[in-house]
Design an enzyme around this catalytic site. Sequence first.
Site, PDB file in Angstrom:
ATOM      1  N   HIS A   1      45.426  32.471  40.876  1.00 48.98           N
ATOM      2  CA  HIS A   1      44.413  31.846  41.730  1.00 48.98           C
ATOM      3  C   HIS A   1      44.427  32.309  43.151  1.00 48.98           C
ATOM      4  CE1 HIS A   1      42.813  28.178  44.287  1.00 48.98           C
ATOM      5  NE2 HIS A   1      41.909  28.393  43.206  1.00 48.98           N
TER       6      HIS A   1
ATOM      7  N   GLU B   1      42.785  35.467  43.349  1.00 51.10           N
ATOM      8  CA  GLU B   1      41.198  35.558  43.314  1.00 51.10           C
ATOM      9  C   GLU B   1      40.624  35.125  44.545  1.00 51.10           C
ATOM     10  OE1 GLU B   1      38.200  31.927  42.867  1.00 51.10           O
ATOM     11  OE2 GLU B   1      39.712  31.881  41.134  1.00 51.10           O
ATOM     12  N   HIS B   2      41.426  34.223  45.355  1.00 53.31           N
ATOM     13  CA  HIS B   2      40.610  33.897  46.665  1.00 53.31           C
ATOM     14  C   HIS B   2      40.725  35.066  47.560  1.00 53.31           C
ATOM     15  CE1 HIS B   2      40.234  29.438  47.161  1.00 53.31           C
ATOM     16  NE2 HIS B   2      40.887  29.538  45.906  1.00 53.31           N
TER      17      HIS B   2
ATOM     18  N   GLU C   1      42.660  22.844  48.541  1.00 49.19           N
ATOM     19  CA  GLU C   1      42.052  22.632  47.360  1.00 49.19           C
ATOM     20  C   GLU C   1      43.203  22.100  46.397  1.00 49.19           C
ATOM     21  OE1 GLU C   1      40.417  25.560  43.578  1.00 49.19           O
ATOM     22  OE2 GLU C   1      41.178  26.559  45.642  1.00 49.19           O
TER      23      GLU C   1
END
Length: 412
Positions: free
Chosen positions: A46, A49-50, A126
């Site tokens: 993740h 991805e950021h 997040e």
Amino acid sequence: MIEQFTLPNGLRVLCEQLPHLRSVSMGVWVKAGSILEREHENGLSHLIEHMAFKGTGRRSAKQIAQEMDAVGGYLNAATSKLCTCYYAKVIDENLPLAADILSDIVRFPAIDPKELDKERNVVLEEISMTDDSPEDVAYDLIASAMFGKQPLGQTILGPRELIASYTREDILAFRARHYSPMNTCVAIAGNFDLNQVKDLMAQRFGDWTGGAGEIFPVNAVNQRPQTLTADKDTEQAHICLGYRGKPLGDADAYPMAVFNSILGGGMSSRLFQRIREESAMAYSVYSAPSAYPHCGDFTIYAAVSPRNVKTVLAQIDEETSLLVREGATQEEFDMAKAQLKGGFILGQESAYNRMNSMGSNMALMNRVITTDETIRRIEAVTPEDVRRVAAETLGGPRSQAFVGKKIAKYLK
């Protein structure tokens, strides 16, 4: 008709032309998700991805956003337990730009240490946002209850302490194992010229090199069923029950979908009608299957007043026992199949949905499932299939997760 070709480096490309549209959806699917993370790597998929959107050798983060905004397009990505998808939606004439930007962010992210320090704070926010959502907490908790220390028991976002510790070298090492043409596929749906697509893929991805990636590890559901609780300052109690389901690609995926529709998949389902409409004890109540390599799970979720937890659990048990014992009525069965068929066909009106289906199926199962095959397999489901799958699922071991303020006292 879906066209498929493979570049010499092993990158698979799937294309479905929809000439009645003026748009194109393109996705780059990398087999890299939390299931492939070692315990000390949890959250890296993740975070990577950021970082893809934080700049490349050719573009700054601002330029990436500006170039897509300048043509009215949409650029985003998503990380799941199984894979990461980077995708764009543009009008047809801007497909070359979409292919250029997607290849740039997937293949050449800068991973600047200063940007990494900033973006890890975004990911930590997040995580805080997820912690503020009791439904999300319940689902993370049920995954931990069902899978324990196995990879599927990990969260996609990862723990705070690891996110705070990751370095550029950690990201590059993970990317080196998973980001490669043989571990990736590209899916494109919409209005485009096939020869142009072949040229674009060769130009943007043809010189990409790397290994074959890693195979998915074997996970097993409810080897040691658990009941886990989380004390959160909420008005409602959040219930999540987890059973064994069916693995990815299993022939019973379609009977499972029909069974889910009958039990808790919509407003006409048994759980919705019993717990919300008749008893008025919940606003949100539903069930859902999830499929993974080698295993699958089936969950039931409800958000209720704490004083009603035991009553709602009893109602769930009554409805599940009844479905296993007597099976579905013919009316329920026919309605569930019609609902699935109608929802699937309506979804095919979207180029993005078609791209998503092609890409995910190829990335995870190495095959394309056509529209005709899906409809045929829905129609082939029998009442006996549904009853058998219901019995196999609901008759197996169950894990439980409960989230709420002083939730433990309502379970005694």
